[in-house]
Design an enzyme around this catalytic site. Structure first.
Site, PDB file in Angstrom:
ATOM      1  N   THR A  81      34.093   5.207  24.864  1.00 37.41           N
ATOM      2  CA  THR A  81      32.943   4.951  24.003  1.00 37.41           C
ATOM      3  C   THR A  81      33.044   3.540  23.440  1.00 37.41           C
ATOM      4  OG1 THR A  81      31.776   5.569  21.983  1.00 37.41           O
ATOM      5  CG2 THR A  81      34.124   6.037  22.010  1.00 37.41           C
ATOM      6  N   GLU A 113      32.719  11.622  21.634  1.00 38.07           N
ATOM      7  CA  GLU A 113      33.924  12.277  21.115  1.00 38.07           C
ATOM      8  C   GLU A 113      33.779  13.794  21.063  1.00 38.07           C
ATOM      9  OE1 GLU A 113      32.463   9.633  19.982  1.00 38.07           O
ATOM     10  OE2 GLU A 113      33.851   8.165  19.131  1.00 38.07           O
ATOM     11  N   LYS A 132      22.247   0.509  18.366  1.00 32.69           N
ATOM     12  CA  LYS A 132      22.076   1.304  19.587  1.00 32.69           C
ATOM     13  C   LYS A 132      20.716   0.998  20.204  1.00 32.69           C
ATOM     14  CE  LYS A 132      23.851   5.507  21.462  1.00 32.69           C
ATOM     15  NZ  LYS A 132      24.073   6.943  21.354  1.00 32.69           N
ATOM     16  N   TRP A 177      25.362   0.852  23.264  1.00 32.68           N
ATOM     17  CA  TRP A 177      25.863   0.227  22.042  1.00 32.68           C
ATOM     18  C   TRP A 177      25.951  -1.298  22.147  1.00 32.68           C
ATOM     19  CZ3 TRP A 177      25.794   3.051  17.923  1.00 32.68           C
ATOM     20  CH2 TRP A 177      26.070   4.418  17.973  1.00 32.68           C
TER      21      TRP A 177
HETATM   22  P1  AMP Z   1      27.554   8.047  22.031  1.00 33.17           P
HETATM   23  O1  AMP Z   1      28.950   8.423  21.765  1.00 33.17           O
HETATM   24  O2  AMP Z   1      27.402   6.748  22.707  1.00 33.17           O
HETATM   25  O3  AMP Z   1      26.807   9.162  22.673  1.00 33.17           O
HETATM   26  O4  AMP Z   1      26.861   7.829  20.625  1.00 33.17           O
HETATM   27  C1  AMP Z   1      26.893   8.788  19.607  1.00 33.17           C
HETATM   28  C2  AMP Z   1      26.106   8.265  18.434  1.00 33.17           C
HETATM   29  O5  AMP Z   1      24.740   8.091  18.815  1.00 33.17           O
HETATM   30  C3  AMP Z   1      26.052   9.170  17.226  1.00 33.17           C
HETATM   31  O6  AMP Z   1      27.184   9.041  16.405  1.00 33.17           O
HETATM   32  C4  AMP Z   1      24.777   8.678  16.551  1.00 33.17           C
HETATM   33  O7  AMP Z   1      25.011   7.503  15.812  1.00 33.17           O
HETATM   34  C5  AMP Z   1      23.883   8.344  17.729  1.00 33.17           C
HETATM   35  N1  AMP Z   1      23.028   9.487  18.071  1.00 33.17           N
HETATM   36  C6  AMP Z   1      23.216  10.419  19.031  1.00 33.17           C
HETATM   37  N2  AMP Z   1      22.207  11.302  19.056  1.00 33.17           N
HETATM   38  C7  AMP Z   1      21.347  10.946  18.072  1.00 33.17           C
HETATM   39  C8  AMP Z   1      20.129  11.473  17.568  1.00 33.17           C
HETATM   40  N3  AMP Z   1      19.546  12.537  18.091  1.00 33.17           N
HETATM   41  N4  AMP Z   1      19.553  10.826  16.536  1.00 33.17           N
HETATM   42  C9  AMP Z   1      20.109   9.723  15.984  1.00 33.17           C
HETATM   43  N5  AMP Z   1      21.257   9.178  16.417  1.00 33.17           N
HETATM   44  C10 AMP Z   1      21.876   9.783  17.440  1.00 33.17           C
END
Ligand code: AMP
Length: 541
Positions: A182, A329, A438, A443
């Site tokens: 990540t 995670e 994001k 990211w």
């Molecule tokens: P990743 O590990 O790249 O999938 O990113 C996870 C992060 O994406 C989370 O900690 C949030 O900050 C953001 N995220 C994931 N799903 C959502 C959602 N439905 N609404 C807002 N933020 C989200």
């Protein structure tokens, strides 16, 4: 303790493969090839080829626990790797080809990938960092295309392996099965190492009624790439239940996806808001062109699903949007915004408010949020940082002690998402404590951009914040203070960054300011800066 007398049956991916072989051999897997034509085969073909892959990997000397990297889109070959690699005892490591080559080199080295399976279209990406890795076997995934120098062909690898030599293994369910890095943390990308057990349990949870309600009758189209947290676990869950799969390959444009959805009678699809916003626009332009009557659920996650999008899909096109939240995670599903029977008694407008929240925890995920004064009440108002625990939540990063502070002493994972939790247990993400942006589901690190900008000879200070963007959700804006007597234009700064960052990282806007608000300890006050630029929207689309 009086021990129960149930069998000690291990929860592993080879079990899911055997089940598919025994029960769902007739089910179809359809893939959009790079030339847009469709490749079709059955679960029986898939199982046979996954077994061959497992045999072949052993044949080239892979030991249990060794890592096999993949650089690939959503394809049937990638699905074979999803099962073939872990069934050989090795660990499937999906790499995100959208990352900068320096990050890819770092990740492949950190994971010590011994083999890399590369989609033919992504060979140029691989070649940019291959030399900097210890990859011993580079395999190009092609159906008869050219095999670049120094690579072997995936089809040759498979045809050299005898399926009969595959024996279903009896792994310990705690054994590592897959990993994913990540970039959603500070510092270097960090590896999350899934076990067989965590993926199997996550698959069962995904199929439950109040999650995605998956069954053999479904056709699933994962738009979310297989290099984003195992395409949110959908390939594993779909094979477990025997659902048909429609793999879009590299074709993630609205028109291709709409054709796929219609022609293959897809019932459930999933992806980030950016993709489904484009699909919505296309549907609005040609509302009568596509028959999507079979599509029962469109899962949107990765970033917040806008209320307007949820409403528009439903009212204008009769498609139900299901908002979900998760993280690399945690395999990744954590919460899903299904309304309970109690909530369905609320006025419609209020129901929509809840559906635009991130939802309530799925079974076996527990949540709490910590504010300045301890854990916050579930009142829907008090904000705190979300912490989670559960059988598919990481307990530490892979060999990255600098990430240890994300795990509490009592065994919870700190998400970096600032939330409220309401009386229904629904979380609403209101902010992010991690200094990241994001954009379109990927990211961007503000800190890395700031450091690079401040290395420019004319720049005294640089602070990068997220500005809302209709298409990409968030885009970076750089606030710049120039050194006295120095000058630099937006173009100068852009070309200064270009060489070190992926294109989508480059700020959409530069604002030259007198000063940047600072805290007493000399850190940028991002909150103040964001207030200063409130209402600023990106115009770069
Ligand atoms: P990743 O590990 O790249 O999938 O990113 C996870 C992060 O994406 C989370 O900690 C949030 O900050 C953001 N995220 C994931 N799903 C959502 C959602 N439905 N609404 C807002 N933020 C989200």
């Amino acid at each position: 303790m009086l021990e129960g007398l149930a069998q000690d049956f291990q929860l592993t991916l080879p079990y899911i493969l055997r089940r598919a072989e025994q029960l769902y051999g007739y089910r179809e897997i359809v893939t959009r090839r790079p030339d847009r034509s469709f490749h079709r085969h059955t679960f029986a073909d898939f199982v046979s080829r996954a077994k061959k892959l497992a045999v072949a990997l052993k044949g080239i000397g892979l030991e249990p626990g060794d890592r096999v990297g993949t650089l690939g889109w959503n394809t049937y070959q990638h699905l074979e790797a999803y099962f073939g690699v872990p069934s050989s005892g090795a660990v499937l490591h999906t790499l995100n080809p959208r990352l900068h080559e320096d990050d890819l080199a770092y990740i492949a080295n950190h994971a010590e990938d011994r083999v890399m399976l590369v989609d033919e279209a992504l060979v140029p990406v691989f070649e940019k960092f291959r030399e900097r890795t210890g990859v011993e076997h580079a395999v190009v995934v092609t159906e008869g295309g050219e095999v670049p120098h120094g690579m072997i062909s995936y089809e040759d690898l498979l045809s050299g392996a005898e399926e009969d030599r595959f024996e279903y293994p009896d792994f310990d369910e705690k054994q590592a099965s897959a990993m994913c890095y990540t970039s959603g943390t500070t510092g270097r990308p960090k590896g999350v190492l899934y076990s067989h057990r965590s993926i199997v349990l996550h698959s069962m949870m995904s199929a439950m009624g109040n999650t995605f309600a998956l069954s053999e009758a479904d056709c699933v189209l994962p738009v979310v790439p297989m290099f984003h947290v195992n395409a949110w676990g959908l390939p594993f869950a779909s094979v477990l239940v025997g659902a048909k799969l429609m793999m879009p390959g590299p074709h993630l444009d609205a028109e291709s996806l709409l054709e796929d959805l219609e022609e293959e009678e897809v019932t459930l699809t999933a992806g980030v808001p950016t993709v489904f916003l484009a699909v919505l626009q296309k549907l609005d332009e040609e509302p009568d062109r596509y028959d999507l009557s079979k599509l029962r659920t469109m899962v949107i996650g990765g970033s917040a699903a806008p209320k307007g999008v949820i409403k528009a899909y439903e009212e204008r096109h009769g498609i139900e949007v299901l908002h979900a939240w998760g993280m690399t995670e945690m395999d990744p599903i954590g919460t899903v915004a299904h309304l309970t029977t109690e909530m369905k008694k609320l006025p419609e407008e209020e129901q929509l408010e809840y559906r635009a929240k991130q939802g309530y925890p799925v079974p076996f995920v527990e949540i709490r949020a910590r504010g300045d004064e301890g854990f916050v009440p579930w009142d829907g108002e008090t904000m705190g940082e979300l912490e989670v625990r559960g059988p598919w939540v990481a307990r530490s990063y892979y060999e990255a002690p600098d990430g240890d502070d994300k795990f509490t002493d009592d065994g919870w994972f700190t998400t970096g998402d600032i939330v409220t939790i309401d009386r229904f247990g629904f979380i609403k993400i209101t902010d992010r404590s991690k200094d990241l942006i994001k954009s379109g589901g990927e990211w961007i690190s503000s800190v890395e951009l700031e450091n690079a900008l401040m290395a420019h000879p004319a720049v005294s200070q640089a602070a990068v914040i997220a500005i809302p963007d209709e298409k990409w959700d968030e885009r970076p804006l750089a606030a710049i203070v120039l050194k006295e007597g120095e000058s630099a234009t937006e173009e100068d700064l852009q070309s200064h960054l270009e060489k070190d960052f992926a294109k989508f990282w480059l700020p959409d806007a530069y604002e030259f300011v007198e000063s940047i608000p600072m805290t007493a300890t000399g850190k940028f006050q991002k909150l103040k800066l964001r207030e200063q630029f409130e209402g600023y929207t990106s115009t770069k689309n």
